[in-house]
Design a protein around this motif. Structure first.
Motif, short mmCIF file in Angstrom:
data_model
loop_
_atom_site.label_atom_id
_atom_site.label_comp_id
_atom_site.label_asym_id
_atom_site.label_seq_id
_atom_site.Cartn_x
_atom_site.Cartn_y
_atom_site.Cartn_z
N LEU A 152 0.84 -1.20 0.00
CA LEU A 152 0.00 0.00 0.00
C LEU A 152 0.87 1.25 0.00
O LEU A 152 1.94 1.28 0.61
CB LEU A 152 -0.89 0.01 1.24
CG LEU A 152 -1.88 -1.15 1.37
CD1 LEU A 152 -2.56 -1.09 2.73
CD2 LEU A 152 -2.91 -1.09 0.25
N PRO A 153 0.44 2.31 -0.68
CA PRO A 153 1.21 3.56 -0.67
C PRO A 153 1.29 4.15 0.73
O PRO A 153 0.29 4.19 1.46
CB PRO A 153 0.43 4.47 -1.62
CG PRO A 153 -0.95 3.90 -1.68
CD PRO A 153 -0.79 2.43 -1.49
N GLY A 154 2.49 4.56 1.10
CA GLY A 154 2.67 5.22 2.38
C GLY A 154 2.86 4.30 3.56
O GLY A 154 3.06 4.76 4.69
N ILE A 155 2.82 2.98 3.35
CA ILE A 155 3.02 2.02 4.43
C ILE A 155 4.40 1.38 4.23
O ILE A 155 4.57 0.51 3.39
CB ILE A 155 1.93 0.93 4.46
CG1 ILE A 155 0.54 1.56 4.52
CG2 ILE A 155 2.17 -0.03 5.62
CD1 ILE A 155 0.23 2.21 5.84
N GLY A 156 5.37 1.86 4.99
CA GLY A 156 6.72 1.34 4.88
C GLY A 156 7.05 0.40 6.03
O GLY A 156 6.19 0.09 6.87
N PRO A 157 8.31 -0.07 6.10
CA PRO A 157 8.69 -1.04 7.14
C PRO A 157 8.42 -0.56 8.56
O PRO A 157 7.95 -1.34 9.39
CB PRO A 157 10.19 -1.23 6.88
CG PRO A 157 10.36 -0.96 5.43
CD PRO A 157 9.40 0.15 5.12
#
Length: 223
Positions: A136-141
């Motif tokens: 999903l966009p904007g969901i990083g580690p």
């Protein structure tokens, strides 16, 4: 005797694992001796928790929490339907940056379109669930790690690149420089399979160093 690792952290498991880490690592042991067992910080799993985590990216916990509460009050609750109805323009009018408004709108639409099933995510193998979130966009580690640690209460998660943890590590370990993401991951390996517990101990230390612990908060100051 070391506690058996559960799928979800419980207060008793947190207590036992804290004592194990305190015995294994003198630096963590000193923190525990001063401040006791860390709180069972957590959040309810679901859309609102992920929305809140997006707001926390690159800002202080306090400012993100203020915005989260204000947006929730203005919308009558933080749900996928209400976020979608606001759209990017509406979210920006409520105080979100353009980038975060896009991320939150995309998250809401992914849930409503069935692309992301948050209930199924709790039951899915962790690696598969993490990959779904990372798509999903904007969901990083970091966002995924915090969700798995705080909402799903997994016992062995290290929030990658967390600034408060970097500061706490520097202080607790008397490091010459603040550890970057890779250095943090390397240091945290010593605390497996209880890295979530070590993170809570170090968040407690960070708050104490800031003069903000003990306090009746429900969440640590991350990022």
């Amino acid at each position: 005797m070391e506690p058996l690792q559960p799928a979800m952290m419980t207060p008793e498991c947190l207590r036992q694992a804290t004592l194990v880490l305190a015995e294994q690592d003198p630096d963590l042991g000193g923190i525990v001796a001063r401040h006791g067992i860390p709180p069972m910080w957590g959040r309810e799993p679901g859309f609102a928790a992920l929305f809140h985590i997006i707001l926390e990216q690159q800002v202080s916990q306090a400012s993100a929490l203020t915005l989260f509460r204000r947006v929730g009050a203005d919308m009558g609750g933080v749900t996928p339907e209400r976020v979608r109805d606001q759209g990017v323009a509406g979210l920006r009018a409520l105080g979100l940056t353009r980038q975060k408004a896009h991320y939150c709108d995309a998250l809401a639409r992914a849930v409503l379109d069935g692309i992301l099933d948050l209930e199924a995510l709790q039951r899915a193998p962790d690696e598969r669930g993490r990959q779904r979130l990372l798509a999903l966009p904007g969901i990083g580690p970091w966002s995924v790690d915090v969700y798995y640690l705080m909402a799903l209460k997994r016992p062995d998660v290290w929030p990658q690149g967390d600034l408060a943890l970097a500061i706490a590590l520097s202080s607790a370990k008397s490091l010459p420089v603040r550890p970057d993401r890779n250095a943090q991951l390397e240091l945290a390996q010593a605390w497996a399979p209880w890295r979530s517990v070590a993170a809570r101990i170090l968040w407690m230390h960070y708050l104490a160093e800031q003069g903000k612990y003990p306090l009746p908060a429900t969440e640590p100051a991350s990022q």
